[in-house]
Design a protein around this motif. Structure first.
Motif, PDB file in Angstrom:
ATOM      1  N   LEU A 103      -0.722  -9.985  -4.971  1.00 22.23           N
ATOM      2  CA  LEU A 103      -0.046  -9.359  -6.097  1.00 22.23           C
ATOM      3  C   LEU A 103      -0.546  -7.930  -6.195  1.00 22.23           C
ATOM      4  CD1 LEU A 103       1.734  -9.522  -8.695  1.00 22.23           C
ATOM      5  CD2 LEU A 103      -0.331 -10.267  -9.910  1.00 22.23           C
ATOM      6  N   PHE A 104       0.387  -6.974  -6.138  1.00 22.92           N
ATOM      7  CA  PHE A 104      -0.036  -5.574  -6.211  1.00 22.92           C
ATOM      8  C   PHE A 104       1.069  -4.743  -6.835  1.00 22.92           C
ATOM      9  CE2 PHE A 104       1.948  -5.929  -1.994  1.00 22.92           C
ATOM     10  CZ  PHE A 104       2.799  -4.831  -1.967  1.00 22.92           C
ATOM     11  N   THR A 105       0.668  -3.553  -7.270  1.00 25.74           N
ATOM     12  CA  THR A 105       1.627  -2.627  -7.871  1.00 25.74           C
ATOM     13  C   THR A 105       1.371  -1.222  -7.361  1.00 25.74           C
ATOM     14  OG1 THR A 105       2.635  -1.930  -9.961  1.00 25.74           O
ATOM     15  CG2 THR A 105       0.244  -2.057  -9.911  1.00 25.74           C
ATOM     16  N   ALA A 111      -2.169   2.575  -9.017  1.00 29.31           N
ATOM     17  CA  ALA A 111      -1.824   1.557  -8.032  1.00 29.31           C
ATOM     18  C   ALA A 111      -2.985   0.592  -7.885  1.00 29.31           C
ATOM     19  CB  ALA A 111      -1.493   2.188  -6.679  1.00 29.31           C
ATOM     20  N   THR A 112      -2.673  -0.603  -7.436  1.00 29.44           N
ATOM     21  CA  THR A 112      -3.708  -1.578  -7.100  1.00 29.44           C
ATOM     22  C   THR A 112      -4.594  -1.008  -6.002  1.00 29.44           C
ATOM     23  OG1 THR A 112      -2.202  -3.385  -7.666  1.00 29.44           O
ATOM     24  CG2 THR A 112      -4.061  -3.930  -6.235  1.00 29.44           C
ATOM     25  N   SER A 116      -1.724   3.485  -2.662  1.00 31.92           N
ATOM     26  CA  SER A 116      -1.777   4.853  -3.162  1.00 31.92           C
ATOM     27  C   SER A 116      -0.682   5.092  -4.190  1.00 31.92           C
ATOM     28  CB  SER A 116      -1.578   5.845  -2.003  1.00 31.92           C
ATOM     29  OG  SER A 116      -2.600   5.708  -1.046  1.00 31.92           O
ATOM     30  N   PRO A 117      -1.040   5.609  -5.380  1.00 35.21           N
ATOM     31  CA  PRO A 117      -0.001   5.989  -6.340  1.00 35.21           C
ATOM     32  C   PRO A 117       0.745   7.216  -5.859  1.00 35.21           C
ATOM     33  CG  PRO A 117      -2.149   6.690  -7.123  1.00 35.21           C
ATOM     34  CD  PRO A 117      -2.396   5.912  -5.864  1.00 35.21           C
ATOM     35  N   GLY A 118       1.901   7.436  -6.440  1.00 33.46           N
ATOM     36  CA  GLY A 118       2.692   8.605  -6.090  1.00 33.46           C
ATOM     37  C   GLY A 118       4.156   8.381  -6.400  1.00 33.46           C
ATOM     38  N   PRO A 119       4.993   9.367  -6.098  1.00 34.64           N
ATOM     39  CA  PRO A 119       6.422   9.255  -6.415  1.00 34.64           C
ATOM     40  C   PRO A 119       7.053   8.019  -5.775  1.00 34.64           C
ATOM     41  CG  PRO A 119       5.856  11.499  -5.752  1.00 34.64           C
ATOM     42  CD  PRO A 119       4.649  10.662  -5.474  1.00 34.64           C
ATOM     43  N   ASP A 228      -8.076   4.056 -12.404  1.00 39.96           N
ATOM     44  CA  ASP A 228      -9.376   3.386 -12.447  1.00 39.96           C
ATOM     45  C   ASP A 228      -9.265   2.018 -13.119  1.00 39.96           C
ATOM     46  OD1 ASP A 228     -10.382   5.625 -11.292  1.00 39.96           O
ATOM     47  OD2 ASP A 228     -11.660   6.227 -12.955  1.00 39.96           O
ATOM     48  N   ILE A 229      -8.425   1.937 -14.158  1.00 38.65           N
ATOM     49  CA  ILE A 229      -8.247   0.656 -14.852  1.00 38.65           C
ATOM     50  C   ILE A 229      -7.722  -0.403 -13.900  1.00 38.65           C
ATOM     51  CG2 ILE A 229      -6.877  -0.515 -16.637  1.00 38.65           C
ATOM     52  CD1 ILE A 229      -7.087   2.047 -18.303  1.00 38.65           C
TER      53      ILE A 229
END
Length: 510
Positions: A103-105, A111-112, A116-119, A228-229
């Protein structure tokens, strides 16, 4: 993918696109937006397979839940995510879990871990499956459920990512105001030779040690701590981490809880000319908005800290007021309680809350370095469960009292009833003229203290003795109703008069 699955997928994708075009944000996400099915066999051993899916425009988060069979036969499936740039694009591979996560987002800001977070570009995305082991005669089926997030979604969606940490109703204790490395929170380095931005993990560890159930991480005008959360929350499975920000303006500060969406805080600019424009933005984000430390100065000693709007503000845009900030509950100069009660007298149902405003998670003493220890004060919330949505819903409803000195065990309840109808703190009760409002209350762990009753900002003295003579004390009295609008609440004070517990009101005939 069989034909029926393709049809189901296309229908769901078109539906999601239609909703995005209309600007409709789903209030719940009980069903995924896309469901992908597939199977693997022995010939897939030591290979990689792409499982594509389409992401419509207007999406800012992708959440994946992956399930597969064959583990009893030691079938192993590693999992990654590719964006439309392809494997060799600027971002391309957005993450790779190996077999560690099912399970990831991936969102714009967070992001998990291992992603990597991003557009989130619209177009062809793909799950990347790596198969390090599947026996020659084995077969494994897999299902991938995918949820799309949209601008304006509250931080507790999708629900699959945010299950309650504790089920069932209860009084949950937390701190709603603190700062770390993502704004101006600082602490000494490992060597002690310098003061540096304080890592968020120290804040969370300290809150856990103090026995809190939830904290709101409210850095100034940023939600960068959300990433970080994502890393910390799975480990801290008894402490709910609520993303928040302190909206810091030159005319006052306010905490917005439960959203990581953009918010233009530039009060006085062309785009945000006044507080009402800012409040209209915030209302679209489904969070809880609370005025912070309203009676602080607004000058060179604390620029913008006090509540000093230049133009009239529609207070209906707020849901709460930080009535107690740090240790100011007993400070006539700085306490926010009079400001809060003035708003109650004007007819606004604004929940009184508290926050430490901690800026140094490594503090051993309550007031060392001019900062309050985490959990001082504590906001105690009567919620249906320990989840972000339930805590914020309960704050909106006013089911709250403030433990001004941040104990672990002091508590109170306050219930008003007329005939067979009753209301707890934050609720509204109809009390016709001539009826008697019967009030019951319990106070715990405040031996030798006393209770004071406040009606419309003025003390009310019941005929009942309101002194506390033991570990737990029950009280009951009647208040005669005139059928008009009133509010009634209770405080608990220590023997020396120090304010220990601050109750929220019951609203009569509102």
């Amino acid at each position: 993918m069989n034909e029926s699955s393709r049809y189901s997928y296309r229908f769901l994708a078109l539906l999601a696109l239609w909703l995005a075009i209309l600007g409709v944000a789903c209030a719940t996400d009980s069903e995924p937006d896309v469901v992908l099915h597939g199977s693997l066999q022995g010939s897939d051993n030591h290979t990689y397979r792409e499982v594509p899916f389409q992401v419509p425009s207007g999406v800012n988060r992708i959440t994946v839940q992956f399930e597969s069979t064959g583990r009893a036969e030691h079938t192993t499936i590693d999992l990654g995510l590719e964006d439309p740039d392809g494997f060799h694009g600027p971002q391309g591979l957005r993450g790779w879990t190996g077999g560690s996560k099912r399970l990831f987002t991936v969102g714009v800001l967070d992001a998990t871990p291992s992603f990597s977070p991003g557009p989130i570009q619209p177009g062809r995305w793909a799950l990347l499956l790596g198969i390090p082991n599947i026996r020659p005669t084995s077969k494994a089926d897999f299902t991938a459920k995918i949820w799309f997030g949209h601008p304006g979604d509250p931080a507790w969606l999708p629900a699959v990512l945010n299950p309650p940490l504790r089920s069932g109703p209860g009084w949950y204790r937390g701190d709603l105001h603190m700062h770390g490395a993502h704004s101006d929170g600082s602490c000494q380095t490992q060597s002690g030779d310098a003061r540096v931005p304080c890592p968020l993990v120290f804040t969370v560890e300290d809150a856990a040690k103090r026995g809190l159930d939830f904290i709101a991480l409210s850095d100034h005008n940023t939600v960068s701590q959300a990433n970080d959360i994502r890393e910390l929350q799975p480990y801290f499975d008894r402490l709910l981490l609520i993303p928040a920000r302190e909206v810091t303006t030159f005319q006052g500060h306010a905490n917005l809880f439960g959203s990581t969406e953009p918010l233009d805080f530039r009060l006085g600019s062309k785009t945000v000319p006044d507080w009402n424009a800012l409040l209209k933005q915030a209302a679209l984000l489904h969070g809880v908005f609370s005025i912070n430390h309203p009676n602080r100065p607004n000058d060179e000693t604390c620029m913008g800290c006090g509540w000093t709007p230049e133009l009239p503000v529609d207070m209906r845009g707020f849901q709460a007021i930080e009535a107690v900030n740090g240790m100011d509950a007993s400070s006539p100069k700085y306490t926010g309680i009079p400001f809060w009660q003035d708003q109650l007298n004007k007819g606004f149902h604004l929940t009184g809350i508290g926050g430490s405003d901690n800026h140094n998670a490594k503090l051993p003493l309550p007031m060392a370095g001019g900062s309050m220890a985490i959990g001082l004060p504590t906001t105690v919330v009567h919620a249906s469960e320990l989840s972000m949505k339930a805590i914020l819903d309960a704050i909106r409803a006013g089911h709250v009292f403030i433990d001004a000195q941040g104990s672990r065990d002091r508590s109170m309840d306050f219930v008003a009833s007329v005939d067979d109808r009753s209301a707890e703190m934050g609720d509204t009760l109809a009390a016709p003229a001539g009826s008697a409002v019967h009030v019951t209350m319990h106070a715990t762990a405040v031996d030798r203290g006393s209770v004071e009753i406040i009606v419309d900002g003025q003390p009310f003295h019941p005929s009942t003795d309101m002194s506390i003579h033991g570990a737990t004390q029950a009280f009951a009295f009647d208040w005669p109703s005139d059928g008009k609008q009133h509010w009634m609440r209770a405080n608990v004070r220590a023997a020396d008069g120090a304010l220990l517990l601050v109750g929220n009101p019951v609203y009569l005939n509102h």
